[in-house]
Design an enzyme around this catalytic site. Structure first.
Site, short mmCIF file in Angstrom:
data_model
loop_
_atom_site.label_atom_id
_atom_site.label_comp_id
_atom_site.label_asym_id
_atom_site.label_seq_id
_atom_site.Cartn_x
_atom_site.Cartn_y
_atom_site.Cartn_z
CG ASP A 4 -2.01 0.93 1.23
OD1 ASP A 4 -3.04 0.64 1.87
OD2 ASP A 4 -1.88 1.99 0.61
CG ASP A 105 -3.52 3.69 -3.05
OD1 ASP A 105 -4.36 2.87 -3.45
OD2 ASP A 105 -3.68 4.40 -2.05
CD GLU A 106 -5.66 -1.33 -1.87
OE1 GLU A 106 -5.43 -2.25 -1.08
OE2 GLU A 106 -6.65 -0.57 -1.76
#
Length: 358
Positions: A4, A105-106
């Site tokens: 993350d 973002d992950e």
DNA sequence: GACTAGTGTCGAC
DNA sequence: TTACGGTCGACACTAGTC
């Protein structure tokens, strides 16, 4: 393993403008109504110290940071974040047996094969991954390593920013027990409230609640999910992402209205937009829906199935407009935001990706 | 009872 | 004192049909 990126949009801004690193930064989505109407998408840690956080109205974030005249309020630049994300993801992909992209973002990584299911080696691999992102992109992230997706997700969130949390199988109960139930993905404000009424605050409390009671409260699937989550169990495999199930556009109107003459052009523009995305991906749609956010921020939706899958813009516009006209008949308050959605997607014959056959 | 369609809610990011 | 984005997915519930 779950990776993350820390406060991603704000970190992207810090990377391209290093002088921002010591200053509070809020990356904002302005609604277009003028002034500071809109919400904060991401705030860096310097801004969070003052109470600014994502989802917060921009005006409120500005008030929180009134004492810092060096605070920056930037407009989101999704194109740039997309580029940073793509570069970072291509690095991460190299560390996985199986890689699953979840969002800008992950990502999830199955590293069972290359580590021989050894948590010492997996932990070392996670550190190498963090180092690679740091040295090649100046990007910091938080990583969770555990026996399954659910625990890895919780673990990556456990220590932020720049964290690395490893939960070995024998540590699951001890790790999970004291955590507030809110730390479980899928448990938001409402679910937390309902569980609180049963005396459940921590994962240990949740573990004690009967599965039948959970199913009675939340339905079969959600009840089972919560029951398993409390024990740290999750058998969902990491898999390369499946294709999208819907396309939608939602935008805030320049003023609240129930006037079809005012709303129609906005609706048409969103139809063209959604249609463009569907065409670009060579998919047809069968379900058309509209989404209305009223003056008091409550929502209404209307949707309809077409007779057959289509890619026709005219059909989309005609259907969306009919749904809007229908909704307006019972619309009592003003409409603040209006959206269009297509779903029930199918690929255009003859243009489908060969991989979809397998 | 199984299935589909439609509506609404909740949650993640 | 209030204030408030955009996109997507999952699923519960209800009604209608067969």
């Amino acid at each position: 393993m779950h990776v993350d990126f820390d406060y991603f949009y704000a970190q992207c801004e810090e990377i391209r403008r290093p002088e921002l690193r010591t200053r509070p930064v809020c990356v904002c989505v302005y609604s277009g109504r003028g002034g500071d109407s809109g919400a904060v998408a991401t705030a860096n840690y310097a801004a969070r110290e003052y109470g600014a956080k994502s989802g917060m109205p921009i005006t409120l974030a500005k008030r929180s940071l009134a004492g810092r005249d060096d605070a920056e309020f930037l407009r989101v630049d999704f194109g740039h974040y997309e580029e940073v994300s793509a570069a970072a993801m291509s690095i991460i992909r190299g560390f996985a047996d199986t890689f699953e992209y979840v969002g800008r973002d992950e990502a999830y990584l199955d590293v069972t094969g290359r580590t021989g299911a050894d948590f010492g080696r997996a932990s070392h691999l996670a550190q190498q991954l963090k180092n690679a992102l740091r040295s090649r992109m100046q990007l910091s992230c938080s990583v969770g390593v555990s026996p399954n997706r659910l625990l890895s997700k919780i673990a990556s969130d456990y220590k932020k920013p720049d964290g690395l949390t490893v939960v070995r199988p024998r540590e699951v109960e001890k790790f999970l027990g004291p955590l507030p139930i809110r730390d479980v993905p899928g448990i938001g404000g409402r679910t937390e409230e309902r569980l609180a009424s049963e005396g459940v605050a921590t994962m240990e409390d949740l573990r004690r609640l009967d599965i039948f009671r959970l199913q009675q409260m939340f339905g079969r699937k959600t009840g089972t999910y919560l029951h398993n989550a409390a024990k740290g169990e999750d058998e969902t495999p990491v898999s390369e992402s499946s294709s999208r199930a819907q396309y939608s556009r939602l935008s805030t109107l320049s003023r609240d209205s129930t006037d079809i003459g005012f709303l129609r052009p906005h609706l048409a523009e969103m139809c063209r937009d959604v249609h463009g995305s569907a065409v670009a991906d060579s998919v047809m749609f069968r379900s058309v829906g509209i989404h209305i956010i009223q003056s008091d921020l409550s929502a209404r939706t209307r949707s309809r199935m077409l007779r057959a899958p289509t890619q026709s813009l005219t059909e989309l516009e005609r259907c969306a407009e009919a749904l809007l006209e229908e909704a307006l008949e019972t619309q009592e308050s003003g409409i603040r935001r209006l959206g269009v959605r297509v779903a029930d997607l199918s690929e255009m014959a003859g243009q489908s990706d060969i991989t979809s056959y397998f």
